[in-house]
Design an enzyme around this catalytic site. Sequence first.
Site, PDB file in Angstrom:
ATOM      1  N   HIS A  92     -16.929  31.139  55.218  1.00  0.00           N
ATOM      2  CA  HIS A  92     -17.322  30.362  54.034  1.00  0.00           C
ATOM      3  C   HIS A  92     -18.434  29.352  54.337  1.00  0.00           C
ATOM      4  O   HIS A  92     -19.502  29.402  53.699  1.00  0.00           O
ATOM      5  CB  HIS A  92     -16.099  29.665  53.431  1.00  0.00           C
TER       6      HIS A  92
ATOM      7  N   HIS B 182     -19.206  21.296  56.500  1.00  0.00           N
ATOM      8  CA  HIS B 182     -18.805  20.525  55.314  1.00  0.00           C
ATOM      9  C   HIS B 182     -17.291  20.469  55.084  1.00  0.00           C
ATOM     10  O   HIS B 182     -16.809  19.600  54.362  1.00  0.00           O
ATOM     11  CB  HIS B 182     -19.516  21.057  54.059  1.00  0.00           C
TER      12      HIS B 182
ATOM     13  N   GLU C 179     -12.351  17.408  56.060  1.00  0.00           N
ATOM     14  CA  GLU C 179     -11.259  17.606  55.089  1.00  0.00           C
ATOM     15  C   GLU C 179     -10.142  18.481  55.637  1.00  0.00           C
ATOM     16  O   GLU C 179      -8.958  18.189  55.440  1.00  0.00           O
ATOM     17  CB  GLU C 179     -11.818  18.241  53.805  1.00  0.00           C
ATOM     18  N   ASP C 180     -10.495  19.543  56.363  1.00  0.00           N
ATOM     19  CA  ASP C 180      -9.499  20.559  56.722  1.00  0.00           C
ATOM     20  C   ASP C 180      -9.082  20.567  58.190  1.00  0.00           C
ATOM     21  O   ASP C 180      -8.190  21.323  58.575  1.00  0.00           O
ATOM     22  CB  ASP C 180     -10.032  21.959  56.368  1.00  0.00           C
TER      23      ASP C 180
ATOM     24  N   ASP D 295     -21.668  25.281  47.891  1.00  0.00           N
ATOM     25  CA  ASP D 295     -20.255  25.500  48.224  1.00  0.00           C
ATOM     26  C   ASP D 295     -19.528  26.138  47.041  1.00  0.00           C
ATOM     27  O   ASP D 295     -18.796  27.120  47.178  1.00  0.00           O
ATOM     28  CB  ASP D 295     -19.622  24.157  48.604  1.00  0.00           C
TER      29      ASP D 295
ATOM     30  N   ASP E 207     -35.541  37.144  22.887  1.00  0.00           N
ATOM     31  CA  ASP E 207     -36.012  37.059  24.272  1.00  0.00           C
ATOM     32  C   ASP E 207     -35.071  37.800  25.224  1.00  0.00           C
ATOM     33  O   ASP E 207     -34.804  37.354  26.322  1.00  0.00           O
ATOM     34  CB  ASP E 207     -36.191  35.604  24.704  1.00  0.00           C
TER      35      ASP E 207
END
Length: 738
Positions: free
Chosen positions: A63, A87, A91-92, A154, A274
């Site tokens: 990811h 990133h 957090e993880d 993300d 369009d």
Amino acid sequence: MERYTTNIKEVDEKLYKRYNLLVDNIRAYNPMANFKKLEDTFQFAAHAHDNVLRKDGSPYITHPLEVAIIMTDMAMDLDSIIAALLHDTIEDTGYTHEDIAVRFGSTVADLVEGVTKLTRMPYASKEEHQMENLRKMFMAMAKDIRVLIIKICDRLHNQRTMEYHADAKRREKSLETMQVYAPLAHRLGMSKLKIELEDLALKNLDPVAYREIQDELSMRLADQADFLEQVCGNIEARITEAGIEAHIESRIKQIYSIYRKMYSQHKTIFEIYDLYAVRVIVDEPVDCYNVLGFIHDLYRPMPGRFKDYISTPKPNMYQSLHTTVIGREGVPFEVQIRTWDMHHTAEYGIAAHWKYKQGVVGTEVALEERLKWVRLLLESQQDADAEEFIKSLRMEMFADEVFVFTPLGDVINLPASANPIDFAYAIHSAVGNRMTGAKINGRIVPLEYTLQNGDTVEILSQGSHGPNRDWLKIVRTSEARNKIKQWFKRERREENIHQGRADFEAEMKRSGISWATIQHDDILPQLLRKLSFASLEDMYGAIGYGGITALRAVNRVRDELIRMNRLTPDKQSVEKLMSNMRKPQISSSGVVIEDLENCMVKFSRCCAPVPGDPIVGFVTKGYGISVHRRDCPNVVESLKDTKELGRWVNANWAVDGKGTYPSGLRMSCMDRDGLAVDVAMAMSMLKVPMQTFSARVLGDGMTLITMVAMVRDLEQLEMVVNKLRRINSVLEVTRHGN
């Protein structure tokens, strides 16, 4: 620095190839990048997420790696790419900001922490969660725009892999993508990402409509491939003859854009002009206007369909010439003309201007100017409640723009539905507060006048004047609405309290909630705390100046009383919901939804309501309001579930309702020759178009005919039914879903 020597190639061959793609992408636009640092980052991230799998069974490092690859499409700087790889680590995993800073520098650590803070937030309600999420995003954007760029990338990869989640999770995340991330990508000018986010979200929110449009586009593209190839060839030959170098490509309109036009403007796919587009990319701005002349020589331009976003760029930096022309086959198509610089900006917005060689550009004057709207939005929404904040944001993120001029010739851009009051407050709050009238192109106009592109607006004012409360019903921008509320909050407190109390008590009475129910020492303080007010006077004052509506306040009181087991939903509540219909108003969708503005309205296929039918709205978990007939079996069944009561809202047909609405009809007939022709002739005589028509032989001498007729209202539908019933061999005609 701690080293990790995991051989990714041995662990996962596919992962190894994707990492090499990341390296190749960066080398293509930044050959001097520190690839050793990039490899160290990848090894660190892979180790941090070791033995963790995604829902599709792939290693979790997949990811962040894919997010980093998306970032390279925008030629982002190396710190941004490294932060994308890391990133999720704070957090993880067990790593901290300090750990990241020591290994990869404080800039990378700040970016990773910024992305993490957008995820870790406690909340009291879904609206408050979303509001705080947005506010944190805006504050992060004001500090370093790269935080939001990483977050949008993300979300894009998560949407690409959403099929591995449960249905409820897919719809929840897709709704958030549609309401928050796609509009933010649009506001930042990142059109390529915005388009993919919208289409992926729609695929989960309304899969049936998505497939229908996708199938229709596939069929049309196959039919019109030769046409588009011929158009591109003609344009290329004419431009080459003039000695201009250009890249020419064709495309078909995105699925979500078609979906919005079909449902919000009640159009069929055949009425969207369009649907096809040709893009011409040249080297110099002057060539754009030369190419425009050649296009209009080759094809007939449609009146009112030309827009010059080069001389007047959109607020998100978008520049291009747009014109819609009609080909010799009678097929309309749009032509977009821009330079390569304009094209990169149109695709990637603010990210296209990132100077990867210069590092952080957050203090750059030009960047600050582009992000000025973030600061203005934060300032204007300081005292807004969660629902008001989100509602205003959605409206302004999605709104088309109108460009008008001050008497001195300065250009002011506003949402397309804006009026002179919005213009005055866009200039300055003092100008709006003193406003007494307005002149458009030298002529005095009503304050409700809708501004048009090119208007010159002059505000008439008086020093001692103040805004009118009725302006809150007229203005279209959150900036104007909040400045008016702030004036009343500051200047008219006693008047606000008096007016707010009257409105609140009246709404309590209409809702059937007695004062005795809430005036207990163990209930009232809790209710006020839930509403975020210190006292009843503060709540009355907020209702009085427009900070919160009396209806919303009472609805929250009711919800809290039900949660505290002090109030039980009963049959009377349902009857009140169904009978307390508001006075019809003007609405572009043809339907007025109680206490909601600018919401997407979709007519349910199960009962296919038309004007004249009693209707009710249902707040879907997917997207927008689904409008049903009140006698629809699905409505009757759903109202038995008290948990669903809060999602039903009052709905009325608008007084100015125009256009036609699809209504399904089923005809039971005795089979005979010429029956279908007679039915088609009857519809033609009534001048009622049919969207679909089919006949099926059932056997035993019986035939079933089904159609979707486009009718103005219930009266015309009844006329159609009576006409069809008089046709020879027709036994019965009934309504059914589309």
